[in-house]
Design a protein around this motif. Sequence first.
Motif, PDB file in Angstrom:
ATOM      1  N   ILE A   1       0.845  -1.209   0.000  1.00  0.00           N
ATOM      2  CA  ILE A   1       0.000   0.000   0.000  1.00  0.00           C
ATOM      3  C   ILE A   1       0.878   1.256   0.000  1.00  0.00           C
ATOM      4  CG2 ILE A   1      -1.633   1.348   1.375  1.00  0.00           C
ATOM      5  CD1 ILE A   1      -2.900  -1.256   2.262  1.00  0.00           C
ATOM      6  N   CYS A   2       1.964   1.244   0.779  1.00  0.00           N
ATOM      7  CA  CYS A   2       2.864   2.407   0.823  1.00  0.00           C
ATOM      8  C   CYS A   2       3.498   2.665  -0.544  1.00  0.00           C
ATOM      9  CB  CYS A   2       3.963   2.175   1.863  1.00  0.00           C
ATOM     10  SG  CYS A   2       3.446   2.433   3.557  1.00  0.00           S
ATOM     11  N   ILE A   3       3.927   1.595  -1.210  1.00  0.00           N
ATOM     12  CA  ILE A   3       4.522   1.753  -2.542  1.00  0.00           C
ATOM     13  C   ILE A   3       3.489   2.322  -3.508  1.00  0.00           C
ATOM     14  CG2 ILE A   3       5.505   0.511  -4.505  1.00  0.00           C
ATOM     15  CD1 ILE A   3       6.700  -1.478  -2.489  1.00  0.00           C
ATOM     16  N   ALA A   4       2.293   1.743  -3.490  1.00  0.00           N
ATOM     17  CA  ALA A   4       1.220   2.229  -4.377  1.00  0.00           C
ATOM     18  C   ALA A   4       0.848   3.673  -4.061  1.00  0.00           C
ATOM     19  CB  ALA A   4      -0.002   1.321  -4.235  1.00  0.00           C
ATOM     20  N   GLU A   5       0.828   4.008  -2.759  1.00  0.00           N
ATOM     21  CA  GLU A   5       0.488   5.374  -2.340  1.00  0.00           C
ATOM     22  C   GLU A   5       1.530   6.376  -2.828  1.00  0.00           C
ATOM     23  OE1 GLU A   5      -1.812   8.300  -0.169  1.00  0.00           O
ATOM     24  OE2 GLU A   5      -2.183   6.292  -0.934  1.00  0.00           O
ATOM     25  N   GLY A   6       2.814   6.039  -2.646  1.00  0.00           N
ATOM     26  CA  GLY A   6       3.880   6.929  -3.087  1.00  0.00           C
ATOM     27  C   GLY A   6       3.838   7.157  -4.588  1.00  0.00           C
ATOM     28  N   ILE A   7       3.625   6.083  -5.349  1.00  0.00           N
ATOM     29  CA  ILE A   7       3.566   6.198  -6.810  1.00  0.00           C
ATOM     30  C   ILE A   7       2.331   6.985  -7.237  1.00  0.00           C
ATOM     31  CG2 ILE A   7       3.292   4.881  -8.949  1.00  0.00           C
ATOM     32  CD1 ILE A   7       4.942   2.651  -7.657  1.00  0.00           C
ATOM     33  N   SER A   8       1.208   6.720  -6.573  1.00  0.00           N
ATOM     34  CA  SER A   8      -0.034   7.412  -6.912  1.00  0.00           C
ATOM     35  C   SER A   8       0.068   8.917  -6.686  1.00  0.00           C
ATOM     36  CB  SER A   8      -1.192   6.833  -6.079  1.00  0.00           C
ATOM     37  OG  SER A   8      -2.403   7.501  -6.368  1.00  0.00           O
ATOM     38  N   ILE A   9       0.632   9.315  -5.538  1.00  0.00           N
ATOM     39  CA  ILE A   9       0.791  10.748  -5.235  1.00  0.00           C
ATOM     40  C   ILE A   9       1.796  11.377  -6.190  1.00  0.00           C
ATOM     41  CG2 ILE A   9       1.511  12.420  -3.500  1.00  0.00           C
ATOM     42  CD1 ILE A   9      -1.145  11.064  -2.891  1.00  0.00           C
ATOM     43  N   TYR A  10       2.881  10.656  -6.502  1.00  0.00           N
ATOM     44  CA  TYR A  10       3.916  11.173  -7.408  1.00  0.00           C
ATOM     45  C   TYR A  10       3.358  11.441  -8.801  1.00  0.00           C
ATOM     46  CZ  TYR A  10       8.156  11.354 -10.234  1.00  0.00           C
ATOM     47  OH  TYR A  10       9.135  11.736 -11.106  1.00  0.00           O
ATOM     48  N   THR A  11       2.457  10.570  -9.262  1.00  0.00           N
ATOM     49  CA  THR A  11       1.893  10.709 -10.606  1.00  0.00           C
ATOM     50  C   THR A  11       0.676  11.640 -10.637  1.00  0.00           C
ATOM     51  OG1 THR A  11       0.614   8.665 -10.231  1.00  0.00           O
ATOM     52  CG2 THR A  11       2.719   8.470 -11.389  1.00  0.00           C
ATOM     53  N   GLY A  12       0.352  12.252  -9.477  1.00  0.00           N
ATOM     54  CA  GLY A  12      -0.718  13.232  -9.446  1.00  0.00           C
ATOM     55  C   GLY A  12      -2.112  12.671  -9.256  1.00  0.00           C
ATOM     56  N   HIS A  13      -2.214  11.410  -8.834  1.00  0.00           N
ATOM     57  CA  HIS A  13      -3.515  10.799  -8.616  1.00  0.00           C
ATOM     58  C   HIS A  13      -3.932  10.910  -7.153  1.00  0.00           C
ATOM     59  CE1 HIS A  13      -2.184   8.946 -12.412  1.00  0.00           C
ATOM     60  NE2 HIS A  13      -3.477   8.834 -12.691  1.00  0.00           N
ATOM     61  N   ASP A  14      -5.146  10.428  -6.869  1.00  0.00           N
ATOM     62  CA  ASP A  14      -5.644  10.458  -5.505  1.00  0.00           C
ATOM     63  C   ASP A  14      -4.911   9.449  -4.631  1.00  0.00           C
ATOM     64  OD1 ASP A  14      -7.496  12.399  -6.116  1.00  0.00           O
ATOM     65  OD2 ASP A  14      -9.061  10.947  -6.644  1.00  0.00           O
TER      66      ASP A  14
END
Length: 209
Positions: free
Chosen positions: A175-188
């Motif tokens: 979840i942390c990896i997905a969260e970091g990538i999601s925020i980095y790419t400008g998603h929710d």
Amino acid sequence: MSEGETSSGVDWASLSETLNSYHVPEMALVLAGILAIVIAYLYIKDKDGANYKIAMLLGMLVGAVTAVLCATSYLKGNMGTLIIVTIACFALVSRPFRDVKFAVIFALFAMIIVYIFLGELDGNLEVLASGWPRFVVSFIAGAIVYMMLMFLQDLTLMFAKIFNTWPILMVLGVICIAEGISIYTGHDSVYDMIKAYLDSNKEIIFAIL
């Protein structure tokens, strides 16, 4: 002294802005997730090995740094991210201490401090400055501190043990990896995505349950 600059000469506002511009909080979150997965894997493979212990200490340090970075960056305005960061970093930071009885340690410190303090008494209270009265009062002070902290300790250790079971730790890492990538790419936030999915499909979920 400019606004945001401390007496030590460090401009924390400018530093935080620089870290944000390089997406350091997101990278730290991804690193924390990777370490969580590595720790879970090494625990399964060899929980008494040196690699596991080193990874656990690194996880504690990275967890603490990640918590500070995310709480002081622009991510602090995202409740979903903060919930994920709080749970994951708590698990990483508390892992080396999940079997440590903090209440006993603080109670012992309280006893020592009170014992030393009583030795300085004079006048009407001089009777407490030596002998068994000094020891008894110190012991009572330590017992009070112990009782006050015992509930908090047990509650903290309970959550630490739950979040540090290897399946949950591994899920938190993903979840942390997905969260970091999601925020980095400008998603929710992943939390917001999951919540939105559950809200939109709650009738189906309730029917299954």
